[in-house]
Design an enzyme around this catalytic site. Structure first.
Site, PDB file in Angstrom:
ATOM      1  N   ASP A 281      -0.873  53.567-131.519  1.00 38.65           N
ATOM      2  CA  ASP A 281      -0.467  54.701-130.690  1.00 38.65           C
ATOM      3  C   ASP A 281       0.967  54.416-130.247  1.00 38.65           C
ATOM      4  OD1 ASP A 281      -2.313  56.738-128.295  1.00 38.65           O
ATOM      5  OD2 ASP A 281      -0.354  56.995-129.211  1.00 38.65           O
TER       6      ASP A 281
HETATM    7  C1  GLC Z   1       0.688  59.997-127.594  1.00 36.11           C
HETATM    8  C2  GLC Z   1      -0.822  60.075-127.755  1.00 36.11           C
HETATM    9  C3  GLC Z   1      -1.257  60.153-129.187  1.00 36.11           C
HETATM   10  C4  GLC Z   1      -0.215  60.880-130.001  1.00 36.11           C
HETATM   11  C5  GLC Z   1       1.023  60.002-130.031  1.00 36.11           C
HETATM   12  C6  GLC Z   1       2.175  60.672-130.793  1.00 36.11           C
HETATM   13  O1  GLC Z   1       1.006  59.155-126.532  1.00 36.11           O
HETATM   14  O2  GLC Z   1      -1.594  59.064-127.132  1.00 36.11           O
HETATM   15  O3  GLC Z   1      -2.530  60.803-129.203  1.00 36.11           O
HETATM   16  O4  GLC Z   1      -0.677  61.126-131.310  1.00 36.11           O
HETATM   17  O5  GLC Z   1       1.456  59.635-128.736  1.00 36.11           O
HETATM   18  O6  GLC Z   1       2.587  61.806-130.127  1.00 36.11           O
END
Ligand code: GLC
Length: 742
Positions: A281
């Protein structure tokens, strides 16, 4: 361009008859260590941010790395022009010209927005959910995106956590079916087509169980919950062929999931045979340091690479540390090869080596976005997602000749909030408002805003403005209600009051909305509460006093049209709650598939499992939803003669005057087992459509897949004994029976 591409490189793509695996292996042999590590590196584009941007994040460095082939993917870069520009930079200027993946959070649509995922879950209609994801892929792929960070499949029982809006609710069985439908919708039957995109089941795993519902908080759950609830939709996504998995920010039982070897390698890649790749993430690899799980970025990279995190989103840990870690022997190069192989395989499957510009089609970009067919499908999905929670005295649907209709509440005229918080690339203020929808049905609509409840300019980077206390607008709204025949109170949450980084400890109607509702109710009893919200709310006073309540969530681009269709009876609401509505926050976590405990019932004293200040039952249970008609269940038959295929049959009759859809739900209770089992578990559902007075037999089949469970050693077992069965209209009511498994 393509001819030039082939002429310049000997990328093993020419041998068309070679398998993808052979092509990938041949390519890997050409790659330097730096280039293989580069595939494991993802940067955020220069146009959007969905997480804390690191201080050292800058365009110049990213461009340098792109030209060197040290970037495997970009996120938040959209638009054929932008995508082509970066793809050309990499394909034509880097040594091997390995194409980039372009990812974005296309959660419930790109331009045309369908309802938020929790609302879609309320439809219990897998075909509609799949279609919704298909349309999202059609539009996203038309602007250069070939990978979405969806479906989010986190099970959650805690409405304080703002991201419940993004998932499929509290139940693993419903969540499993939704995960499959969404993966299929995004990826289609052929990933190499230019209108299919790689999906990403997230967040692996347990994020929905953050302690006290606080965002990014610790997760500490037992193996029974992990194996039988949390992992279930992920396994379904993997079995459905999902190409990527995203891990998460949270610690799970003491180990940050981004660095969790058991989770990512032993379970996901070895036991389940997942052959795609795992992306971290946003910066979660670097966050192993603040977690206290790594001394520094180098150790964070070492741990994450060993644990099976294949690609690093935006922490630069891999691109700055991994080459040295391999050279000094701290990380075996075979781990880099495995990660790069997984990533390159997905790129081949997407057809990017055949044509790196496959998703850069200006004609599609012009034609696909906001197509009327997409909006028609979004409207159908929205209609199916609406849940009728109360309808005393058949106040709904509104009679066409209703002389004077008051519509009150700032949300009734809000074209932004119905888009929800994950609208990312959709156009702000593009939703059909409730007011606009209603005016297509009646000329007798009068609107009063009531007190302001939000700052309309709030966006996803802001904390939501503290609930405003200015009462101006209240008296005008009450005056209007006083002189109207029926009052539609459109209340709920601002679009950015739920979603990521939106945990809340109070779940009542924000601001002055309850006071407004109570003042209106004093002067007019014909009140319909129309809820626009991204999560279950606590509505005890409302449920006790307001005669009609319609849960409409955040229904996306066509919100107002769907809501008006339900209010005026053009459609008969058929949604069922995918998540329990608590009476108050103190009951949370509250969910239907709980264990019995040793003192489940009312003892002749206080020593049983209960609260002294509120009943155990929720306000509205999982699976609950009314209709403008009524359904009767009869003639439950259980045939367990074939112990491998228990047949359950029931008859449903539409006993009312409206045609309507009913979600027939089958629950089991494994009464005695080697680990305790929930008092109820959803193990079958069918959504049927019945004309007035019509009847239909519905059949379910229970096999070991439905009757078994994972024990604490993560072994799937089916144990003999008595199973109670309930088939009904919600998790709380239906016909009962039982059978014995020998
Ligand atoms: C965010 C979220 C994740 C998302 C990623 C990219 O913080 O936790 O679900 O896909 O970053 O935007």
């Amino acid at each position: 361009m393509i001819l030039l591409y082939f002429a310049m490189y000997s990328i093993p793509n020419m041998a068309q008859n070679n398998s993808i695996a052979q092509k990938v292996d041949s390519l890997l042999q050409l790659m330097t260590l730096e280039e293989k590590v580069g595939q494991m590196n993802q940067y955020n584009g220069f146009w959007d941010v969905t997480g804390p941007v690191p201080e050292n994040g800058n365009a110049a460095m990213k461009y340098e790395h792109l030209k060197k082939g040290w970037v495997g993917s970009m996120l938040n870069v959209t638009g054929v022009k932008n995508v082509r520009k970066l793809q050309q930079l990499v394909v034509e200027e880097s040594r091997l010209g390995i194409p980039l993946l372009f990812g974005q959070d296309v959660i419930h649509g790109y331009k045309t927005l369908s309802p938020i995922p929790l609302a879609e879950a309320a439809s219990w209609d897998m075909a509609a959910i799949e279609m919704s994801a298909r349309i999202a892929a059609e539009e996203a792929s038309a602007v250069g995106i070939n990978w979405t960070f969806a479906p989010m499949v986190d099970i959650s029982r805690d409405a304080r956590w703002g991201r419940v809006m993004e998932g499929g609710g509290e139940d693993p069985y419903l969540g499993m079916h939704i995960a499959r439908a969404r993966v299929k919708g995004f990826q289609g039957d052929d990933l190499s087509k230019n209108n299919t995109i790689a999906a990403c089941a997230k967040h692996f795993a347990g994020y929905g169980f953050v302690e006290s519902g606080k965002e990014y908080n610790t997760v500490d759950i037992g193996t029974s919950t992990l194996y039988n609830t949390v992992l279930t939709p992920f396994k379904a996504a993997v079995d459905a062929g999902v190409k990527t998995i995203m891990n998460g920010f949270n610690v799970l039982n003491g180990v940050p999931v981004t660095g969790d070897f058991r989770l990512q390698r032993e379970i996901l890649k070895e036991k389940w045979g997942f052959d795609g790749f795992v992306i971290s993430d946003w910066a979660s690899i670097g966050e192993l340091v603040p977690h206290g799980f790594a001394e520094d970025l180098a150790q964070a990279a070492e741990i994450a690479a060993k644990a099976g995190s294949d690609m690093d989103m935006e922490s630069s840990a891999y691109v700055t540390q991994l080459v040295e870690l391999v050279k000094t022997g701290r990380v075996n190069e075979s781990l880099v090869d495995d990660a790069a192989r997984r990533i390159l395989t997905v790129k081949y499957e997407l057809g990017l080596f055949d044509d790196p510009y496959r998703y850069c089609n200006e004609k599609r970009e012009k034609e696909e976005l906001n197509r009327k067919e997409h909006h028609a499908a979004a409207l159908e999905m929205a209609k199916k997602s609406i849940v009728l929670l109360k309808n005393e005295g058949h106040l709904l649907p509104i009679k066409k000749d209703q002389p004077k209709i008051a519509v009150i509440g700032e949300l009734a005229n809000d074209n932004n909030s119905p888009l929800g918080s994950w609208r990312l690339s959709s156009d702000n203020n593009s939703a059909v408002t409730v007011l606009e929808g209603l005016k297509k049905f009646s000329g007798n609509i009068t609107y009063a805003r009531g007190p302001k409840i939000f700052d309309p300019n709030t966006n996803f980077l802001d904390e939501i403005s503290p609930n405003l206390t200015d009462e101006s607008g209240l008296s005008e709204a009450v005056a209007l209600a006083k002189t109207s025949d029926i009052v539609l109170m459109v209340l709920g949450e601002h679009g950015f009051q739920s979603g990521e980084a939106r945990s809340r400890t109070k779940l009542g109607l924000p601001g002055l909305q309850l006071k407004l509702l109570q003042e209106v109710y004093k002067v007019n009893k014909n009140v319909v509460l129309v809820l626009l919200n991204g999560r279950p709310l606590t509505l005890e006073w409302e449920a006790k006093n307001i005669p009609a309540i319609l849960e409409t969530w955040q229904l996306g681009s066509q919100a107002g049209n769907a809501i008006a269709a339900a209010l005026f009876g053009e459609i008969n609401p058929s949604g069922k709650l995918p998540m329990t509505f608590p009476r108050n926050v103190g009951q949370i976590p509250i969910y239907y598939n709980h264990f019995s405990t040793g003192r489940p019932t009312l003892e002749p004293n206080v020593f049983w499992s209960h609260y002294s200040d509120v009943q155990n039952e929720p306000l509205f249970p999982f699976g609950f939803g009314l209709s403008y008609t009524t359904f009767a269940y009869s003639d439950l038959q259980i045939d367990s003669s074939d112990q491998n295929n228990i047949k359950v049959e029931v008859t449903i009759t539409n006993t009312g005057d409206w045609a309507g859809e009913e979600v027939v739900q089958l629950y089991i209770h494994d009464k005695v087992a080697s680990i305790v089992r929930p008092v109820k578990e959803l193990k079958g559902f069918q959504k049927i459509n019945l004309a007035p007075k019509a009847s239909q037999k519905v059949e379910f089949h229970l096999t070991e897949k439905e009757l078994g469970f994972y024990n604490n050693a993560y072994e799937f077992v089916v144990e003999p004994g008595t199973f109670d069965i309930m088939v009904g209209t919600s998790s709380q009511s239906g016909l009962h029976g039982s059978f014995t498994l020998n």
